[in-house]
Design a protein around this motif. Structure first.
Motif, short mmCIF file in Angstrom:
data_model
loop_
_atom_site.label_atom_id
_atom_site.label_comp_id
_atom_site.label_asym_id
_atom_site.label_seq_id
_atom_site.Cartn_x
_atom_site.Cartn_y
_atom_site.Cartn_z
N ASP A 1 0.71 -1.13 -0.26
CA ASP A 1 0.15 -0.12 -0.02
C ASP A 1 1.06 1.10 -0.28
N ILE A 2 2.17 1.30 0.21
CA ILE A 2 3.08 2.13 -0.26
C ILE A 2 2.82 3.52 -1.68
N ARG A 3 2.53 4.80 -1.85
CA ARG A 3 2.69 5.36 -3.02
C ARG A 3 4.08 5.36 -3.58
N VAL A 4 3.95 5.42 -4.76
CA VAL A 4 4.70 5.13 -6.10
C VAL A 4 4.91 6.12 -6.50
N ALA A 5 6.20 6.73 -6.73
CA ALA A 5 6.18 7.91 -7.65
C ALA A 5 6.80 7.83 -9.02
N ILE A 6 6.88 7.75 -10.49
CA ILE A 6 6.97 7.67 -11.37
C ILE A 6 7.46 8.21 -12.47
N PRO A 7 8.61 8.39 -13.08
CA PRO A 7 8.42 9.80 -13.75
C PRO A 7 8.11 9.09 -14.88
N ASP A 8 7.84 9.92 -16.28
CA ASP A 8 6.76 9.59 -17.07
C ASP A 8 7.48 10.89 -18.51
N PRO A 9 8.63 10.34 -19.51
CA PRO A 9 8.74 8.81 -19.96
C PRO A 9 9.32 8.14 -18.67
N VAL A 10 9.48 6.69 -18.73
CA VAL A 10 9.85 5.62 -18.42
C VAL A 10 10.37 4.37 -18.59
N TYR A 11 11.61 4.05 -17.94
CA TYR A 11 12.19 3.26 -18.15
C TYR A 11 10.65 1.97 -18.40
N ARG B 1 0.09 -2.81 -6.84
CA ARG B 1 0.00 -1.08 -5.82
C ARG B 1 -0.49 -0.36 -7.28
N THR B 2 -1.75 -0.81 -8.53
CA THR B 2 -2.32 0.54 -9.06
C THR B 2 -3.27 -0.49 -9.24
N GLY B 3 -5.01 0.40 -10.14
CA GLY B 3 -5.70 0.30 -10.66
C GLY B 3 -5.22 -0.17 -12.00
N GLU B 4 -6.93 0.50 -12.33
CA GLU B 4 -6.76 -0.16 -14.17
C GLU B 4 -6.13 0.76 -14.64
N ALA B 5 -5.30 0.76 -15.98
CA ALA B 5 -4.59 1.98 -16.77
C ALA B 5 -5.90 2.47 -17.66
N GLU C 1 -4.33 3.84 -12.32
CA GLU C 1 -4.40 4.66 -11.45
C GLU C 1 -3.91 4.24 -9.91
N GLY C 2 -3.43 5.10 -9.24
CA GLY C 2 -2.77 4.88 -7.98
C GLY C 2 -1.06 5.43 -8.08
N LEU C 3 -0.94 4.85 -9.50
CA LEU C 3 0.82 5.52 -9.07
C LEU C 3 0.77 7.68 -9.45
N VAL C 4 1.99 7.97 -8.84
CA VAL C 4 2.22 8.84 -8.94
C VAL C 4 2.98 9.54 -10.19
N TYR C 5 2.61 10.20 -11.22
CA TYR C 5 3.29 10.31 -12.64
C TYR C 5 3.53 11.57 -11.67
#
Ligand code: MLT
Length: 406
Positions: free
Chosen positions: A122-132, A144-148, A154-158
């Motif tokens: 249940d941690i909050r994850v930050a992901i750069p965009d664009p990303v590997y 850790r996410t919902g649907e795309a 959903e659920g990722l911090v971009y």
């Protein structure tokens, strides 16, 4: 009834580079006479450095005799390799990393994908965009996410990268616990300055977050003012894990050897707030699920740090960087805005059109394979990535074909 992990159903049907390989193979079957030039996936083309080959052979010979044969090695890697890594890659740059904080592995892809396993779901994850894409997909698999929706889970911090911020994302506006950063960046080739990186380290310290820092392309850094490791920054030992690889540096994509640095002072927390060393958790995970890399491969990797090996690796890196410079200059001369290619083997090009459309154009009209930026996230739309990993002759031919076709 056996049930599946339904998180897998949220993923795109196939991994980006598998998808590209399939398209390329379909094209090649329909056009067998076309000699394609592949500047897509960042796969090296030049032979292993001679020093590595020599060490590799000698180690295979040791395995051929009962008196020098080795069976299972330490899961974390042999001391001879961990010690030279700690000394040459970190202590020599003023970064206080010890040999027992190095975990030798078979790839930065696996490590950067697997590391999230030791954190709560249940941690909050930050992901750069664009990303590997590995960072995103492995968090999707872990639930850790919902649907795309509209290209984002959903659920990722971009963390948006764009031409305004030079593809160096700003700090998140909402609190996060796990942050993925990659510098020199894959796919954009952008490189963070010391000051920019220090902000992330400070953020992680203030928020008791952890940075997973992917430095697989560190050897391509040319500008002396730029940090090669996150551990060159103050306070980072408490909040950062770093991934490194011999793949791009020393041509090990097929040989497989990499390592992850987990400082003993890096902490994550229990539900009740008790600090637990991440090193202990990763060590537990690593010893359970991994038996390290073969002895000859570790000897070959050790040779990267010999005086001959250092010179040969430097020459390899310079060769690919010369390709990168050539690609960038040619694309700029054609009127395309580019970043990367200076401290990185990747050139990120504003294609001024849909990424996949540009990809198809280069494939069909020039017989050149690139990577569509949209495959790396929503912010990659409109861009393509060209990799410098090929022979100079092929790169020159690719640029001639591209300029004739555009
Ligand atoms: C890439 O092209 O992005 C890399 O080769 C992928 C990888 O290293 O796994």
């Amino acid at each position: 009834m056996i049930k599946i992990n339904e998180n897998y159903l949220k993923l795109q049907a196939s991994y980006l580079f598998s998808d590209i390989a399939r398209r390329v193979s379909t094209y090649q079957q329909a056009n067998p006479e076309q000699n394609l030039i592949k500047l897509g996936i960042g796969d090296v083309t030049r032979a292993l450095p001679a020093a590595c080959v020599e060490a590799f052979h000698a180690a295979v010979d040791e395995m051929a005799s009962d008196s020098t044969f080795r069976g299972y090695g330490p899961e974390q890697g042999y001391d001879f390799l961990r010690e030279v890594i700690a000394r040459e890659d970190f202590q020599a740059r003023g970064a206080a990393i010890e040999a027992d904080e190095i975990f030798v592995s078979d790839g930065a892809k696996c490590d950067s994908g697997n590391f999230q396993e030791i954190f709560s779901s249940d941690i909050r994850v930050a992901i750069p965009d664009p990303v590997y894409p590995v960072y995103v997909d492995t968090n999707v698999m872990a639930g850790r996410t919902g649907e795309a929706r509209d290209g984002r889970y959903e659920g990722l911090v971009y963390l948006n990268g764009n031409s305004d911020n030079g593809f160096i994302p700003d700090l998140p506006e909402q609190p996060v616990d796990l942050i993925y950063l990659c510098f020199p960046n894959n796919p954009t080739g952008a490189m963070a300055t010391r000051e920019q990186l220090q902000k992330w380290v400070d953020y992680a310290r203030e928020n008791r977050a952890i940075i997973l820092y992917d430095a697989a392309y560190e050897a391509f850094i040319q500008d002396d003012s730029l940090p090669h490791s996150i551990y060159e920054l103050e306070g980072s030992r408490e909040v950062a894990v770093e991934f490194r690889s011999f793949s791009k540096t020393a041509g090990f994509t097929g040989t497989r050897c990499a390592f992850t640095v987990v400082p003993k002072s890096c902490m994550a927390y229990t539900e009740s707030g008790e600090a637990v060393p991440v090193h202990d958790l990763w060590n537990r995970r690593h010893t359970t699920k991994f038996n390290s890399v073969s002895y000859p491969v570790q000897r070959a990797a050790e040779a990267v740090y010999s005086p001959e090996g250092k010179g040969q690796v430097k020459e390899l890196v310079a060769y690919y960087l010369n390709n990168a410079r050539y690609i960038r200059e040619n694309m700029e001369a054609l009127g395309y805005r580019c970043i990367g290619g200076e401290n990185s083997p990747y050139i990120w090009i504003d294609g001024k059109t849909d990424s996949w459309e540009f990809f198809d154009r280069l494939l069909n009209d020039a017989g050149v394979v690139c990577t569509p930026g949209a495959g790396f996230g929503k912010c990659g739309e409109g861009y393509i990535r060209i990799s410098a990993f090929n022979s100079f002759e092929n790169v020159r031919e690719a640029m001639t074909r591209i300029s004739n076709s555009l």
